[in-house]
Write a protein that holds these residues in place. Structure first.
Motif, PDB file in Angstrom:
ATOM      1  N   SER A  14      37.677 -12.586  10.521  1.00 17.69           N
ATOM      2  CA  SER A  14      37.348 -13.682  11.427  1.00 17.69           C
ATOM      3  C   SER A  14      36.711 -13.170  12.714  1.00 17.69           C
ATOM      4  O   SER A  14      36.854 -12.003  13.093  1.00 17.69           O
ATOM      5  CB  SER A  14      38.601 -14.490  11.766  1.00 17.69           C
ATOM      6  OG  SER A  14      39.467 -13.743  12.602  1.00 17.69           O
ATOM      7  N   TYR A  15      36.045 -14.065  13.389  1.00 22.84           N
ATOM      8  CA  TYR A  15      35.349 -13.729  14.634  1.00 22.84           C
ATOM      9  C   TYR A  15      36.328 -13.210  15.682  1.00 22.84           C
ATOM     10  O   TYR A  15      36.027 -12.276  16.432  1.00 22.84           O
ATOM     11  CB  TYR A  15      34.631 -14.973  15.149  1.00 22.84           C
ATOM     12  CG  TYR A  15      33.597 -14.717  16.219  1.00 22.84           C
ATOM     13  CD1 TYR A  15      32.334 -14.227  15.896  1.00 22.84           C
ATOM     14  CD2 TYR A  15      33.870 -14.998  17.557  1.00 22.84           C
ATOM     15  CE1 TYR A  15      31.366 -14.009  16.868  1.00 22.84           C
ATOM     16  CE2 TYR A  15      32.912 -14.790  18.539  1.00 22.84           C
ATOM     17  CZ  TYR A  15      31.665 -14.288  18.194  1.00 22.84           C
ATOM     18  OH  TYR A  15      30.715 -14.078  19.167  1.00 22.84           O
ATOM     19  N   ALA A  16      37.510 -13.817  15.729  1.00 22.75           N
ATOM     20  CA  ALA A  16      38.506 -13.446  16.734  1.00 22.75           C
ATOM     21  C   ALA A  16      39.079 -12.050  16.508  1.00 22.75           C
ATOM     22  O   ALA A  16      39.706 -11.485  17.414  1.00 22.75           O
ATOM     23  CB  ALA A  16      39.639 -14.481  16.746  1.00 22.75           C
ATOM     24  N   GLU A  17      38.869 -11.499  15.320  1.00 26.07           N
ATOM     25  CA  GLU A  17      39.449 -10.189  14.997  1.00 26.07           C
ATOM     26  C   GLU A  17      38.510  -9.022  15.293  1.00 26.07           C
ATOM     27  O   GLU A  17      38.761  -7.896  14.874  1.00 26.07           O
ATOM     28  CB  GLU A  17      39.873 -10.170  13.527  1.00 26.07           C
ATOM     29  CG  GLU A  17      41.027 -11.105  13.235  1.00 26.07           C
ATOM     30  CD  GLU A  17      41.358 -11.199  11.750  1.00 26.07           C
ATOM     31  OE1 GLU A  17      42.384 -10.632  11.336  1.00 26.07           O
ATOM     32  OE2 GLU A  17      40.570 -11.850  11.012  1.00 26.07           O
ATOM     33  N   TYR A  18      37.431  -9.317  16.012  1.00 24.21           N
ATOM     34  CA  TYR A  18      36.513  -8.250  16.417  1.00 24.21           C
ATOM     35  C   TYR A  18      37.254  -7.172  17.198  1.00 24.21           C
ATOM     36  O   TYR A  18      38.116  -7.454  18.026  1.00 24.21           O
ATOM     37  CB  TYR A  18      35.391  -8.836  17.279  1.00 24.21           C
ATOM     38  CG  TYR A  18      34.574  -7.779  18.008  1.00 24.21           C
ATOM     39  CD1 TYR A  18      33.584  -7.062  17.337  1.00 24.21           C
ATOM     40  CD2 TYR A  18      34.817  -7.486  19.343  1.00 24.21           C
ATOM     41  CE1 TYR A  18      32.838  -6.089  17.989  1.00 24.21           C
ATOM     42  CE2 TYR A  18      34.078  -6.520  20.013  1.00 24.21           C
ATOM     43  CZ  TYR A  18      33.096  -5.820  19.327  1.00 24.21           C
ATOM     44  OH  TYR A  18      32.361  -4.857  19.976  1.00 24.21           O
ATOM     45  N   ARG A  19      36.904  -5.927  16.918  1.00 24.28           N
ATOM     46  CA  ARG A  19      37.502  -4.798  17.612  1.00 24.28           C
ATOM     47  C   ARG A  19      36.416  -3.892  18.148  1.00 24.28           C
ATOM     48  O   ARG A  19      35.342  -3.758  17.547  1.00 24.28           O
ATOM     49  CB  ARG A  19      38.414  -4.007  16.664  1.00 24.28           C
ATOM     50  CG  ARG A  19      39.614  -4.794  16.141  1.00 24.28           C
ATOM     51  CD  ARG A  19      40.596  -5.121  17.257  1.00 24.28           C
ATOM     52  NE  ARG A  19      41.752  -5.868  16.757  1.00 24.28           N
ATOM     53  CZ  ARG A  19      41.834  -7.188  16.721  1.00 24.28           C
ATOM     54  NH1 ARG A  19      40.796  -7.915  17.142  1.00 24.28           N
ATOM     55  NH2 ARG A  19      42.907  -7.796  16.267  1.00 24.28           N
ATOM     56  N   GLU A  20      36.680  -3.264  19.261  1.00 26.96           N
ATOM     57  CA  GLU A  20      35.735  -2.331  19.856  1.00 26.96           C
ATOM     58  C   GLU A  20      35.350  -1.283  18.825  1.00 26.96           C
ATOM     59  O   GLU A  20      36.195  -0.720  18.143  1.00 26.96           O
ATOM     60  CB  GLU A  20      36.368  -1.654  21.077  1.00 26.96           C
ATOM     61  CG  GLU A  20      35.400  -0.861  21.921  1.00 26.96           C
ATOM     62  CD  GLU A  20      34.416  -1.736  22.674  1.00 26.96           C
ATOM     63  OE1 GLU A  20      33.283  -1.261  22.921  1.00 26.96           O
ATOM     64  OE2 GLU A  20      34.766  -2.881  23.004  1.00 26.96           O
ATOM     65  N   GLY A  21      34.062  -1.034  18.700  1.00 25.96           N
ATOM     66  CA  GLY A  21      33.581  -0.073  17.710  1.00 25.96           C
ATOM     67  C   GLY A  21      33.006  -0.727  16.476  1.00 25.96           C
ATOM     68  O   GLY A  21      32.318  -0.075  15.689  1.00 25.96           O
ATOM     69  N   ASP A  22      33.268  -2.049  16.289  1.00 24.21           N
ATOM     70  CA  ASP A  22      32.676  -2.773  15.160  1.00 24.21           C
ATOM     71  C   ASP A  22      31.159  -2.859  15.350  1.00 24.21           C
ATOM     72  O   ASP A  22      30.654  -2.836  16.474  1.00 24.21           O
ATOM     73  CB  ASP A  22      33.237  -4.196  15.075  1.00 24.21           C
ATOM     74  CG  ASP A  22      34.656  -4.237  14.517  1.00 24.21           C
ATOM     75  OD1 ASP A  22      35.109  -3.209  13.988  1.00 24.21           O
ATOM     76  OD2 ASP A  22      35.293  -5.301  14.634  1.00 24.21           O
ATOM     77  N   LYS A  23      30.450  -3.001  14.251  1.00 16.06           N
ATOM     78  CA  LYS A  23      29.007  -3.180  14.311  1.00 16.06           C
ATOM     79  C   LYS A  23      28.681  -4.477  15.028  1.00 16.06           C
ATOM     80  O   LYS A  23      29.300  -5.521  14.775  1.00 16.06           O
ATOM     81  CB  LYS A  23      28.434  -3.214  12.892  1.00 16.06           C
ATOM     82  CG  LYS A  23      26.925  -3.451  12.825  1.00 16.06           C
ATOM     83  CD  LYS A  23      26.471  -3.518  11.370  1.00 16.06           C
ATOM     84  CE  LYS A  23      24.986  -3.827  11.262  1.00 16.06           C
ATOM     85  NZ  LYS A  23      24.551  -3.929   9.835  1.00 16.06           N
ATOM     86  N   VAL A  24      27.694  -4.421  15.939  1.00 18.38           N
ATOM     87  CA  VAL A  24      27.270  -5.604  16.691  1.00 18.38           C
ATOM     88  C   VAL A  24      25.818  -5.916  16.338  1.00 18.38           C
ATOM     89  O   VAL A  24      24.970  -5.019  16.296  1.00 18.38           O
ATOM     90  CB  VAL A  24      27.409  -5.376  18.210  1.00 18.38           C
ATOM     91  CG1 VAL A  24      26.907  -6.597  18.982  1.00 18.38           C
ATOM     92  CG2 VAL A  24      28.851  -5.069  18.575  1.00 18.38           C
ATOM     93  N   ALA A  25      25.533  -7.187  16.087  1.00 16.30           N
ATOM     94  CA  ALA A  25      24.171  -7.595  15.737  1.00 16.30           C
ATOM     95  C   ALA A  25      23.224  -7.362  16.902  1.00 16.30           C
ATOM     96  O   ALA A  25      23.619  -7.432  18.068  1.00 16.30           O
ATOM     97  CB  ALA A  25      24.155  -9.067  15.340  1.00 16.30           C
ATOM     98  N   LYS A  26      21.955  -7.092  16.584  1.00 16.12           N
ATOM     99  CA  LYS A  26      20.949  -6.836  17.611  1.00 16.12           C
ATOM    100  C   LYS A  26      20.227  -8.105  18.037  1.00 16.12           C
ATOM    101  O   LYS A  26      19.152  -8.044  18.625  1.00 16.12           O
ATOM    102  CB  LYS A  26      19.946  -5.798  17.095  1.00 16.12           C
ATOM    103  CG  LYS A  26      20.578  -4.429  16.870  1.00 16.12           C
ATOM    104  CD  LYS A  26      19.536  -3.415  16.433  1.00 16.12           C
ATOM    105  CE  LYS A  26      20.165  -2.041  16.249  1.00 16.12           C
ATOM    106  NZ  LYS A  26      19.157  -1.024  15.839  1.00 16.12           N
ATOM    107  N   TYR A  27      20.787  -9.241  17.717  1.00 13.85           N
ATOM    108  CA  TYR A  27      20.217 -10.512  18.128  1.00 13.85           C
ATOM    109  C   TYR A  27      21.346 -11.475  18.438  1.00 13.85           C
ATOM    110  O   TYR A  27      22.506 -11.240  18.087  1.00 13.85           O
ATOM    111  CB  TYR A  27      19.292 -11.089  17.051  1.00 13.85           C
ATOM    112  CG  TYR A  27      19.963 -11.232  15.704  1.00 13.85           C
ATOM    113  CD1 TYR A  27      20.740 -12.348  15.417  1.00 13.85           C
ATOM    114  CD2 TYR A  27      19.808 -10.255  14.726  1.00 13.85           C
ATOM    115  CE1 TYR A  27      21.366 -12.475  14.196  1.00 13.85           C
ATOM    116  CE2 TYR A  27      20.431 -10.380  13.495  1.00 13.85           C
ATOM    117  CZ  TYR A  27      21.210 -11.496  13.230  1.00 13.85           C
ATOM    118  OH  TYR A  27      21.828 -11.612  12.022  1.00 13.85           O
ATOM    119  N   GLY A  28      20.990 -12.576  19.117  1.00 10.90           N
ATOM    120  CA  GLY A  28      21.994 -13.559  19.486  1.00 10.90           C
ATOM    121  C   GLY A  28      21.791 -14.891  18.804  1.00 10.90           C
ATOM    122  O   GLY A  28      21.117 -15.003  17.780  1.00 10.90           O
TER     123      GLY A  28
END
Length: 305
Positions: free
Chosen positions: A233-247
């Motif tokens: 889920s979106y809320a389970e994002y953790r530092e170090g996860d892949k982040v998209a290059k667009y918004g």
């Protein structure tokens, strides 16, 4: 971006002439099938669809990262069944389909695909400029129509938003609906992007304008019955996860563009009656992630994470 059906842009276009139908026009006219022959063909085709395997109640797994509740009167088939069904209707499916919900017979399609782009930041949620996006999409449409003419396909026009892009901060869902037209009619393509920890679940409904009031509530119910499994889920994002290059802006533009980069046309023909000029649901393949990145640049989205 996945080879999304926009089922991200799509249309219920009455009498649309596709290459298959064009080819038929060059041949001598065949004898009109009898009612009995039509019924036999229809039964055979529906039996082939049924053989794909369907789940009609409970919850269905959408790949390995999500699940969706199956509404009453609907049925679900997995990615393999989805691709087989698309082929049966004369489509060229990709490899990202995770499943499909539809009603019995030749019902509407709600197709699930996942783009593993990484975590999409929602920092543009208050900056979605519908007018600017629509202007850009219309400009891109001209390029898209060049490709369609080369393929012998009818040109499409972006007529405007049926529902402007909007973001639900509570559910982390982005949605919009576009009105698509041709000389033969109009269609509505209703799109939802369900943000997750590792990417975006792309869900699209294609319907005619006259069906929107009836089908959209059912579609919204399907979206409400969707959830990522634990860890995704979106809320389970953790530092170090892949982040998209667009918004979010590029997510809409990339998903909704009828522009350069289109990979093909997906047509849902009326059973085996395509030769008889039945209604056609057109689903256009979405643009690639490279174009989405370009759109992100055009809208001023920084490439750095």
């Amino acid at each position: 971006m996945s080879t999304l059906r926009t089922l991200t842009l799509a249309g219920l276009l009455m009498g649309l002439v596709v290459p298959f139908l064009n080819a038929q026009e060059t041949k001598p006219a065949a004898a009109e099938p009898t009612a009995e022959e039509q019924a036999a063909r229809e039964k055979e085709f529906l039996n082939e669809i049924e053989a794909l395997g369907w789940t009609r109640e409970g919850k269905a797994k959408v790949g390995s990262m999500a699940e969706v509740a199956i509404p009453k009167g609907w049925r679900f088939t997995d990615g393999n069944g989805t691709r087989s069904l698309l082929k049966m209707y004369g489509n060229l499916p990709g490899d990202s389909e995770l499943g499909m919900l539809t009603t019995e017979g030749h019902g509407p399609w709600v197709i699930f695909e996942f783009e593993d782009s990484g975590y999409v930041k929602d920092d543009e949620k208050n900056e979605l400029d519908a007018d600017a996006m629509l202007k850009s999409l219309k400009e891109g449409q001209e390029i898209g129509n060049e490709r369609r003419r080369e393929m012998g396909l009818e040109e499409l026009q972006l007529l405007g938003w049926a529902v402007p892009p909007r973001f639900n901060d509570k559910t982390k869902n982005l949605e919009w609906a576009l009105r698509i037209g041709s000389k033969n009619g109009q269609s509505i393509n209703y799109s939802t992007r369900l943000l997750g920890r590792h990417g975006v679940m792309e869900v699209d409904l294609v319907c005619g304008p006259e069906e929107m009031d009836t089908l959209v509530p059912q579609y919204q119910s399907i979206i409400a019955g969707f959830q990522y499994v634990t860890g995704n889920s979106y809320a389970e994002y953790r530092e170090g996860d892949k982040v998209a290059k667009y918004g979010l802006t590029a997510l809409v533009a990339g998903g909704a563009a009828v522009a350069a980069g289109k990979m093909g046309l997906f047509a849902k023909l009326g059973g085996l009656f395509a030769k008889m000029g039945k209604a056609v649901i057109v689903v256009i393949a979405g643009i690639g992630i490279a174009l989405k990145s370009l759109i992100g640049k055009l809208f001023g989205k920084k490439e750095q994470i």
